[in-house]
Design an enzyme around this catalytic site. Structure first.
Site, short mmCIF file in Angstrom:
data_model
loop_
_atom_site.label_atom_id
_atom_site.label_comp_id
_atom_site.label_asym_id
_atom_site.label_seq_id
_atom_site.Cartn_x
_atom_site.Cartn_y
_atom_site.Cartn_z
N HIS A 28 14.53 -6.35 -4.81
CA HIS A 28 13.00 -6.88 -4.74
C HIS A 28 13.29 -8.21 -4.48
CE1 HIS A 28 9.52 -3.84 -4.60
NE2 HIS A 28 9.96 -3.23 -5.85
N CYS A 77 7.74 3.37 -5.18
CA CYS A 77 7.43 2.20 -6.65
C CYS A 77 5.88 1.82 -6.42
CB CYS A 77 8.10 1.20 -4.81
SG CYS A 77 7.77 -0.24 -4.75
N LEU A 78 5.50 0.66 -7.56
CA LEU A 78 4.54 0.55 -7.66
C LEU A 78 3.98 -0.14 -6.72
CD1 LEU A 78 4.30 -0.93 -11.23
CD2 LEU A 78 3.99 1.69 -10.66
N GLN A 101 6.81 -8.04 -7.14
CA GLN A 101 5.36 -7.74 -6.59
C GLN A 101 3.76 -7.50 -7.28
OE1 GLN A 101 7.91 -4.47 -8.44
NE2 GLN A 101 7.15 -2.97 -6.92
N HIS A 113 17.06 -1.20 -8.17
CA HIS A 113 15.63 -1.33 -7.55
C HIS A 113 14.65 -2.67 -7.15
CE1 HIS A 113 11.72 1.20 -6.49
NE2 HIS A 113 11.36 -0.19 -6.36
N GLU A 114 15.09 -2.69 -8.32
CA GLU A 114 14.38 -4.48 -8.58
C GLU A 114 15.15 -5.10 -7.96
OE1 GLU A 114 11.36 -3.65 -9.50
OE2 GLU A 114 11.81 -2.02 -10.31
N GLY A 121 9.93 -0.42 -13.98
CA GLY A 121 10.64 -1.53 -13.59
C GLY A 121 8.86 -2.51 -12.56
ZN ZN Z 1 9.45 -1.01 -6.80
#
Ligand code: ZN
Length: 159
Positions: free
Chosen positions: A135, A89-90, A51, A131-132, A46
Site C-alpha cells: 500500500h 482488503c478494507l 487507506q 500486503h500493507e 492491517g
Molecule cells: Zn489493503
C-alpha cells in the site's frame, strides 16, 4: 477514539507512493491511534496510512496474536518461501483474491518512539506485512491475484 474514513479502490490516493516519516509528532501519534481504531472497527488485520488518505509510510497490523504492530518506514530486508491463499482488503470490501506471497519475511521499521525494530513473520503475519507495505507504494493486492477477484457477499445458490 476516532474512526477515519477508509478510502476505497478507485480513489487515486491509494495509487501514490508514500513519504518517509522523519519523526513522530503528536499529530502522527494521533494518526496511528486512529488507524488502530479504524482497523479494529472494520475488523481488519492491517491498515496502511494511505487507506485513510495520508501519504505517509505507516502501517498498523494486528493478526490477533496479542501483539499489535505499528511499523513506521518499514522495509522488507529478507523474504523466503512461498504461500498461496485468499486475501482481502478494507479498501475493496466484499472481495477476495488468491495471492502468492513469501511465507517468511524479516522487516526493519521504526516504532512509535522511533526506535529501530526488527519484525519477523511467517504465514498470516508475513502476508499482512507484504500486503500493507505494498500500500505504501501504491500497490493493491488486486494487481497481484493469480485468478482475479471473487465476491464474498454473493448468496450461495445450492439447494
Ligand atoms: Zn489493503
Amino acid at each position: 477514539m476516532a474512526i477515519r474514513r477508509i478510502r476505497l479502490d478507485g480513489d487515486e490516493v491509494l495509487r501514490k507512493v508514500c513519504k518517509e516519516v522523519p519523526e513522530v509528532t503528536p499529530r502522527i501519534k494521533t494518526l496511528i491511534e486512529d488507524m488502530f481504531d479504524t482497523m479494529y472497527e472494520a475488523n481488519g488485520v492491517g491498515l496502511a496510512a494511505p487507506q485513510v488518505g495520508i501519504l505517509k509510510r505507516i502501517v498498523v497490523i494486528d493478526i490477533g496474536n496479542g501483539e499489535p504492530l505499528c511499523l513506521i518506514n518499514p522495509k522488507i530486508i529478507e523474504s523466503d518461501g512461498e504461500q498461496t491463499g485468499d486475501e482481502g482488503c478494507l479498501s475493496l470490501p466484499g472481495l477476495v483474491g488468491e495471492v502468492t506471497r513469501p511465507n517468511h519475511v524479516i522487516c526493519e521499521a521504526y516504532d512509535m518512539e522511533m526506535k529501530k525494530i526488527i519484525v519477523e513473520g511467517t504465514e498470516l503475519l508475513a502476508r499482512a506485512i507484504c500486503h500493507e507495505l505494498d500500500h505504501l507504494d501504491g500497490i493493491l493486492y488486486k494487481d497481484k491475484t493469480n485468478d482475479g477477484l471473487y465476491r464474498t457477499d454473493m448468496p450461495e445458490e445450492d439447494e
